[in-house]
Scaffold this motif. Structure first.
Motif, mmCIF file in Angstrom:
data_model
loop_
_atom_site.group_PDB
_atom_site.id
_atom_site.type_symbol
_atom_site.label_atom_id
_atom_site.label_comp_id
_atom_site.label_asym_id
_atom_site.label_seq_id
_atom_site.Cartn_x
_atom_site.Cartn_y
_atom_site.Cartn_z
ATOM 1 N N GLY A 266 0.717 -1.114 -0.015
ATOM 2 C CA GLY A 266 -0.052 0.041 -0.098
ATOM 3 C C GLY A 266 0.742 1.348 0.028
ATOM 4 N N GLY A 267 2.147 1.089 -0.371
ATOM 5 C CA GLY A 267 2.868 2.330 -0.186
ATOM 6 C C GLY A 267 3.178 2.846 1.021
ATOM 7 N N GLN A 268 2.791 2.077 1.904
ATOM 8 C CA GLN A 268 3.059 2.502 3.301
ATOM 9 C C GLN A 268 4.601 2.037 4.116
ATOM 10 O OE1 GLN A 268 0.844 4.798 4.815
ATOM 11 N NE2 GLN A 268 -0.221 4.517 2.728
ATOM 12 N N VAL A 269 5.003 1.118 3.492
ATOM 13 C CA VAL A 269 6.380 0.411 4.211
ATOM 14 C C VAL A 269 7.424 0.760 3.370
ATOM 15 C CG1 VAL A 269 7.303 -1.641 4.817
ATOM 16 C CG2 VAL A 269 5.133 -1.448 5.187
ATOM 17 N N GLY A 270 8.633 1.602 3.790
ATOM 18 C CA GLY A 270 9.785 1.714 2.989
ATOM 19 C C GLY A 270 10.683 0.907 3.177
ATOM 20 N N ALA A 271 10.872 -0.175 4.044
ATOM 21 C CA ALA A 271 11.933 -1.163 4.151
ATOM 22 C C ALA A 271 11.517 -2.167 5.208
ATOM 23 C CB ALA A 271 13.117 -0.344 4.630
ATOM 24 N N LEU A 272 12.020 -3.207 5.149
ATOM 25 C CA LEU A 272 12.084 -4.094 6.235
ATOM 26 C C LEU A 272 13.335 -4.516 6.446
ATOM 27 C CD1 LEU A 272 9.812 -7.207 6.546
ATOM 28 C CD2 LEU A 272 12.327 -7.713 6.225
ATOM 29 N N VAL A 273 13.409 -4.583 7.998
ATOM 30 C CA VAL A 273 14.868 -5.174 8.429
ATOM 31 C C VAL A 273 14.467 -6.735 9.424
ATOM 32 C CG1 VAL A 273 16.758 -4.338 10.073
ATOM 33 C CG2 VAL A 273 15.436 -2.579 8.498
ATOM 34 N N ALA A 274 15.217 -7.484 9.011
ATOM 35 C CA ALA A 274 15.145 -8.691 9.473
ATOM 36 C C ALA A 274 16.417 -9.073 10.611
ATOM 37 C CB ALA A 274 15.008 -9.836 8.530
ATOM 38 N N GLY A 275 16.316 -9.812 11.472
ATOM 39 C CA GLY A 275 17.290 -10.310 12.458
ATOM 40 C C GLY A 275 16.917 -11.659 12.932
ATOM 41 N N HIS A 276 17.866 -12.058 13.537
ATOM 42 C CA HIS A 276 17.927 -13.435 14.261
ATOM 43 C C HIS A 276 16.748 -13.321 15.528
ATOM 44 C CE1 HIS A 276 21.151 -15.052 12.119
ATOM 45 N NE2 HIS A 276 21.895 -13.918 12.306
ATOM 46 N N SER A 277 16.471 -12.190 15.879
ATOM 47 C CA SER A 277 15.483 -12.230 17.056
ATOM 48 C C SER A 277 14.193 -11.377 16.955
ATOM 49 C CB SER A 277 16.113 -11.380 18.240
ATOM 50 O OG SER A 277 17.251 -12.060 18.690
ATOM 51 N N SER A 278 14.147 -10.524 15.780
ATOM 52 C CA SER A 278 13.290 -9.803 15.393
ATOM 53 C C SER A 278 13.151 -9.482 13.854
ATOM 54 C CB SER A 278 13.049 -8.671 16.379
ATOM 55 O OG SER A 278 14.233 -7.645 16.095
ATOM 56 N N THR A 279 11.875 -8.953 13.717
ATOM 57 C CA THR A 279 11.575 -8.294 12.206
ATOM 58 C C THR A 279 11.053 -6.959 12.395
ATOM 59 O OG1 THR A 279 11.477 -10.762 11.492
ATOM 60 C CG2 THR A 279 10.688 -8.989 10.146
ATOM 61 N N LEU A 280 11.299 -6.121 11.807
ATOM 62 C CA LEU A 280 11.133 -4.891 11.811
ATOM 63 C C LEU A 280 10.741 -4.148 10.458
ATOM 64 C CD1 LEU A 280 14.143 -3.366 14.117
ATOM 65 C CD2 LEU A 280 11.989 -4.267 15.086
ATOM 66 N N VAL A 281 9.685 -3.434 10.533
ATOM 67 C CA VAL A 281 8.972 -2.528 9.288
ATOM 68 C C VAL A 281 9.600 -1.200 9.697
ATOM 69 C CG1 VAL A 281 7.641 -4.316 8.272
ATOM 70 C CG2 VAL A 281 6.913 -2.715 10.181
ATOM 71 N N LEU A 282 9.769 -0.504 8.582
ATOM 72 C CA LEU A 282 10.127 0.974 8.518
ATOM 73 C C LEU A 282 8.882 1.622 7.875
ATOM 74 C CD1 LEU A 282 12.823 -0.023 9.782
ATOM 75 C CD2 LEU A 282 13.774 2.027 8.620
ATOM 76 N N PRO A 283 8.025 2.084 8.246
ATOM 77 C CA PRO A 283 6.921 2.908 7.750
ATOM 78 C C PRO A 283 7.584 4.052 7.002
ATOM 79 C CG PRO A 283 5.959 2.193 9.749
ATOM 80 C CD PRO A 283 7.609 2.203 9.683
ATOM 81 N N GLN A 284 6.812 4.485 6.001
ATOM 82 C CA GLN A 284 7.161 5.760 5.502
ATOM 83 C C GLN A 284 7.400 6.929 6.362
ATOM 84 O OE1 GLN A 284 8.744 6.014 2.526
ATOM 85 N NE2 GLN A 284 7.992 4.364 1.163
ATOM 86 N N ASP A 285 8.652 7.589 6.640
ATOM 87 C CA ASP A 285 8.532 8.947 7.335
ATOM 88 C C ASP A 285 8.123 8.519 9.008
ATOM 89 O OD1 ASP A 285 9.269 10.198 5.309
ATOM 90 O OD2 ASP A 285 7.064 10.665 4.885
ATOM 91 N N ALA A 286 8.329 7.352 9.192
ATOM 92 C CA ALA A 286 8.110 6.794 10.652
ATOM 93 C C ALA A 286 9.125 5.792 11.119
ATOM 94 C CB ALA A 286 6.707 6.304 10.705
ATOM 95 N N GLY A 287 9.097 5.664 12.778
ATOM 96 C CA GLY A 287 10.138 4.643 13.354
ATOM 97 C C GLY A 287 9.846 3.244 13.081
#
Length: 411
Positions: A266-287
Motif C-alpha cells: 500500500g505504499g506505506q512501508v519503506g523497508a523491512l529489517v530482519a534479524g535473528h531475534s526480531s523483524t522490523l518494518v520501517l513505515p514511510q517517514d516513521a520509526g
C-alpha cells in the motif's frame, strides 16, 4: 435369462456401485477396506503435500571455504561471490556452469554489492572497482578526504555511487557517501559502544540504513550482540553525513535490509529489517515497528510480488508474509542436507538459501517459487484437484443411488 437378471445387467455402473454400498454382502468388507486404505493414503498425502515443492540442493564451496557475501543479477542467471578460503579473500563469478575464479591481481576484495546492471566491489586501502558481468574490473578512483580506510561494506545505487563503511588502521569504522569523483568525510556511530557492520543504500541513494551491534546490550562473552539500526543522510559534496539512531535493543544481530517498492504494501512501508531475534518494518517517514506474527530468522528476501520470505536457522522451514494477506504462511522444506542457513537471496523467480551442509562445505538450496502453483509439481495442488474430482464423483453417485431407489423402482 430371468427378468431380475436382465434388469440387473441393464443397470448403469453408478447404480451398481450404489447397490453394492447398500446391500449386505461380503463385498462390503472389501469396499470398507478400500475406504480405510484411502484414508491412510490421504493422511500420508497430506504429510507429503505439506513439504514445499520445487526444491533442490547443490554444493557451492569446499569444506575449508566460507561464503562471505553473494549478489545475484536481477534475472538470477549470474552472481558474484566473495569467498574466504582460509588464507585470503577471492572473487568468483557463478552461473549455470558453476563458480569461476576471477583474476584481481593486486586487489584485496572485502565487500560486494549489486549496482545497476553490474556489481561494485570494495577493497583494502580505499580501493573500489565495478564489474559488468564480463571482462575485467574497471577501477573507481574517487578522491578521499584523508587516509583511505578498508572498504568493509559497500552499497551502490548506481554503477559508481552509493555508500560505504571504512575501517581505519586503528579499527574505527565510519560511514561515507561516494561517487566517481569524491568520498565524503566519514561519520562514526552516535554511540561509542556500538559498531557499524554493513550499509544499505536506498534505491535513490539519498539515504542509507546501517546495521550494527552494541557490546553493552548483551553478555560480552557472546561476542557481537544487540540490534543496532542507524539512518544516514548526506552526499559526497555535503561534508560529514548525518547519522541518527533508529533502533537500539537487546537481541541477536540484524542481518538483512529489504527496500520495498511503493507499489507494494500500500505504499506505506519503506523497508523491512530482519534479524535473528526480531523483524522490523520501517513505515514511510516513521520509526521502526515489530512485524506482527513473526519473530526472528536466519535470512530474508522479497520477491517480485512484494512477498517477504524468511528462512529458519536449520533450513527446514520457510515463512512468507504477503502484503495482501492477514496472516503469515508457513512451509516445510525437504531434508536436503543443509544444517545451517547463513543468508537468503532472490535470483529471478527462485529463492536461494546459502549455508553449511551436513556433509561439509557450503551449499545452496534453490526454491522455485512458482512450483507451488504448478499442479505437475505440487502435491498440494494435485490433492486439491483430486479432492474436487472425488466430491463430484460422490455427488453423482449419491444422486444416481437416490434416483435408482426412489424413482426407478416405481416404474
Amino acid at each position: 435369462m430371468s427378468d431380475s437378471e436382465s434388469e440387473k445387467d441393464g443397470r448403469s455402473l453408478l447404480a451398481r456401485i450404489g447397490l453394492l454400498l447398500q446391500e449386505e454382502s461380503e463385498d462390503q468388507w472389501f469396499y470398507f477396506g478400500v475406504f480405510v486404505a484411502v484414508l491412510l493414503i490421504g493422511a500420508a498425502w497430506l504429510q507429503v503435500a505439506a513439504v514445499m515443492p520445487g526444491v533442490a540442493a547443490a554444493g557451492m564451496l569446499d569444506e575449508n571455504e566460507n561464503l562471505e557475501d553473494i549478489a545475484w543479477s536481477s534475472d538470477g542467471s549470474q552472481a558474484l561471490m566473495l569467498v574466504e578460503n582460509g588464507l585470503a579473500n577471492e572473487l568468483r563469478s557463478f552461473d549455470d556452469s558453476g563458480p569461476s575464479l576471477m583474476a584481481v591481481t593486486g586487489f584485496t576484495p572485502l565487500s560486494i554489492s549489486r549496482a545497476g546492471d553490474g556489481w561494485i566491489v570494495g577493497g583494502s586501502r580505499g580501493e573500489m572497482a565495478k564489474w559488468s558481468g564480463s571482462g575485467l574490473f574497471t577501477p573507481i578512483e574517487p578522491s578521499w578526504p584523508g587516509l583511505e580506510g578498508d572498504v568493509i561494506s559497500i552499497s551502490a545505487n548506481s554503477a559508481d555511487s552509493g555508500w560505504l563503511l571504512s575501517r581505519d588502521s586503528e579499527g574505527l569504522v565510519r560511514v561515507h557517501a561516494f561517487d566517481a569523483d569524491n568520498v565524503s568525510e566519514g561519520a562514526a556511530s552516535p554511540m561509542d559502544s556500538s559498531e557499524m557492520m554493513s550499509v544499505h543504500s536506498d534505491p535513490n541513494g539519498a539515504t542509507a540504513l546501517v546495521l550494527g551491534y552494541d557490546m553493552t546490550l548483551g553478555n560480552p562473552t557472546l561476542g557481537k550482540w544487540g540490534e543496532v539500526l542507524l539512518r544516514v543522510t548526506g552526499s559526497p559534496r555535503q561534508g560529514v553525513p548525518t547519522v541518527s539512531m533508529l533502533h537500539h535493543s537487546p537481541g541477536g544481530l540484524l542481518h538483512t535490509v529489504i527496500w520495498v517498492d511503493e507499489a507494494h504494501w500500500g505504499g506505506q512501508v519503506g523497508a523491512l529489517v530482519a534479524g535473528h531475534s526480531s523483524t522490523l518494518v520501517l513505515p514511510q517517514d516513521a520509526g521502526p515497528a515489530q512485524l506482527q506474527g513473526l519473530s526472528g530468522s536466519a535470512g530474508a528476501a522479497i520477491d517480485s510480488s512484494g512477498t517477504f520470505w524468511f528462512a529458519s536457522a536449520n533450513g527446514r522451514a520457510l515463512t512468507s508474509v504477503d502484503w495482501t494477506e492477514d496472516e503469515a504462511e508457513k512451509y516445510k522444506l525437504p531434508d536436503l542436507g543443509m544444517s545451517e542457513v547463513d543468508s537468503v537471496s532472490i535470483s529471478g523467480d527462485s529463492l536461494q538459501l546459502h549455508g553449511e551442509m551436513e556433509r561439509g562445505g557450503t551449499g545452496r538450496m534453490v526454491i522455485d517459487l512458482n512450483a507451488q502453483e504448478n499442479i505437475a509439481q505440487s502435491l498440494e495442488r494435485l490433492g486439491e484437484l483430486l479432492f474436487v474430482v472425488l466430491v463430484v464423483f460422490a455427488t453423482v453417485l449419491a444422486v444416481a443411488t437416490i434416483w435408482q431407489k426412489e424413482f426407478a423402482t416405481q416404474r
